[in-house]
Design an enzyme around this catalytic site. Sequence first.
Site, PDB file in Angstrom:
ATOM      1  N   SER A 222       1.962  -4.207  -0.449  1.00 55.77           N
ATOM      2  CA  SER A 222       2.537  -2.910  -0.090  1.00 55.77           C
ATOM      3  C   SER A 222       4.055  -2.989   0.065  1.00 55.77           C
ATOM      4  CB  SER A 222       1.863  -2.396   1.183  1.00 55.77           C
ATOM      5  OG  SER A 222       2.259  -1.098   1.487  1.00 55.77           O
TER       6      SER A 222
ATOM      7  N   ASP B 233       6.802   3.392  -1.804  1.00 54.65           N
ATOM      8  CA  ASP B 233       6.853   1.965  -1.493  1.00 54.65           C
ATOM      9  C   ASP B 233       6.273   1.177  -2.656  1.00 54.65           C
ATOM     10  OD1 ASP B 233       4.196   2.636  -1.110  1.00 54.65           O
ATOM     11  OD2 ASP B 233       3.908   1.259   0.560  1.00 54.65           O
TER      12      ASP B 233
ATOM     13  N   ASP C 186       3.505  -0.228  -3.473  1.00 58.06           N
ATOM     14  CA  ASP C 186       2.211   0.052  -4.089  1.00 58.06           C
ATOM     15  C   ASP C 186       1.931   1.549  -4.192  1.00 58.06           C
ATOM     16  OD1 ASP C 186       1.701   0.479  -1.369  1.00 58.06           O
ATOM     17  OD2 ASP C 186      -0.382  -0.177  -1.542  1.00 58.06           O
TER      18      ASP C 186
ATOM     19  N   ASP D  43       1.625   4.121  -2.052  1.00 60.00           N
ATOM     20  CA  ASP D  43       0.774   4.930  -1.179  1.00 60.00           C
ATOM     21  C   ASP D  43       1.524   5.553  -0.012  1.00 60.00           C
ATOM     22  OD1 ASP D  43       1.147   2.680   0.376  1.00 60.00           O
ATOM     23  OD2 ASP D  43      -0.980   2.309   0.747  1.00 60.00           O
TER      24      ASP D  43
END
Length: 451
Positions: A108, A247, A249, A251
């Site tokens: 992430s 960000d 990833d 999400d």
Amino acid sequence: MKTIRRYFGTDGVRGKVGQEPITPDFVMRLGYAAGKVLAARRRSGADRPAVLIGKDTRISGYMLESALEAGLSAAGVDILLVGPMPTPAVAYLTRALRLSAGIVISASHNPFDDNGIKFFSGDGAKLPDAAESAIERELERPLKCMASARLGKARRLDDAAGRYVEFCKGTFPPHLHLRGMRIVVDCANGAAYHIAPHVFHELGADVETVGVSPDGFNINDGVGATSPQALEMAVKRRKADLGIALDGDGDRVVMVDAAGRRYDGDQLLYVIARHRSQAGELRGGVVGTQMTNLALEHALARLKVPLARARVGDRYVLELLHKRRWQLGGENSGHIVCLDKHTTGDGIVSALQVLRALTENRATLAGAAGALALYPQVLINVKTGRRADVLARREVQRAVAAARAELDGGGRVLLRPSGTEPVIRVMVEGRNGAQVQRLAERIAAAVRKAC
């Protein structure tokens, strides 16, 4: 009795690459264990379970993808590979293709030398605790490769990006468009670099980009939702109407208005909630977390919209949304969940819900969020290897009690161990910024002394 899990945290398995548990050997065994659990739970009528694997742009993703693929294949699970793909895209594709599970290789918002493995169930939701516990139990058993005739096969899904772009566009009303709007999109050199710009461009916006040149090492490095200064400067320099930062990833999302002012998850959640409430589309209330700014709770109350607080972590926001049968929730970090649009938090979809509110109300971001003035909130991370007992130490409890007494009901104090890092997070919030800073530093000092 609550099961103590050794490897799974609040967001899958995560750590420093090359150190347990993020090693090729462990990840192969994790793939095998997950495969065995999935094989026992495969969809009725399926010859064998099938799993989709996506990843972000970290250099270690290649290694971990191969290890997962080997473990899953040894367990007799078929694999679909999609390469770099946002976490919510994996959730969507897993559900759309009716697969047994989806796996994301990502840490992430963390630096490039961290990585992690997170799982989605076949319906595109976070894997239940019971399934994660079953995988942990399977990890304790020896790896026994299936016979050659029963090994899993792997293939690449070539149109994954296009499928997800169309899905995102479908969450924006068909009668609306973004023509005439100049938007800067910062993809954090992460998984959405080849997705997000196309979504906003195909909806009509004039799109300029930041953080769309991943090299395996620069994910989240000075760009993206965790470092929005680059976006703020780009919006002002390019005279854009607003900016959107994801960000690594994809999400979570933060946004920036034309003046370069930043809007966090609480403010964006307010914009969406206010618009839906006024349109009569808000079902129930809004779920936040223990970190949600007190000002958002007060602003929603003025709209007669209740706020319920979950534990920190988007999985707990989702759990409480399902329990209450509500649709909208999120965290101030930028994780926003719109369950009428997706099964999980999605930075692109969340940004589109904000843009819908602005477009239909013919409002600016500053105008739409103007009724919410966030209270000063100070967060200090204190590194510790003794997270379990530090909060119970007498000197820490005394510092917390003194701070709450001084705030006298006009603020909040929260201490919690991080679910992803070896730190205690100290948060103090109130109307007076100087007081909040002083109290947070005093409590953090007590925590350090107790470590």
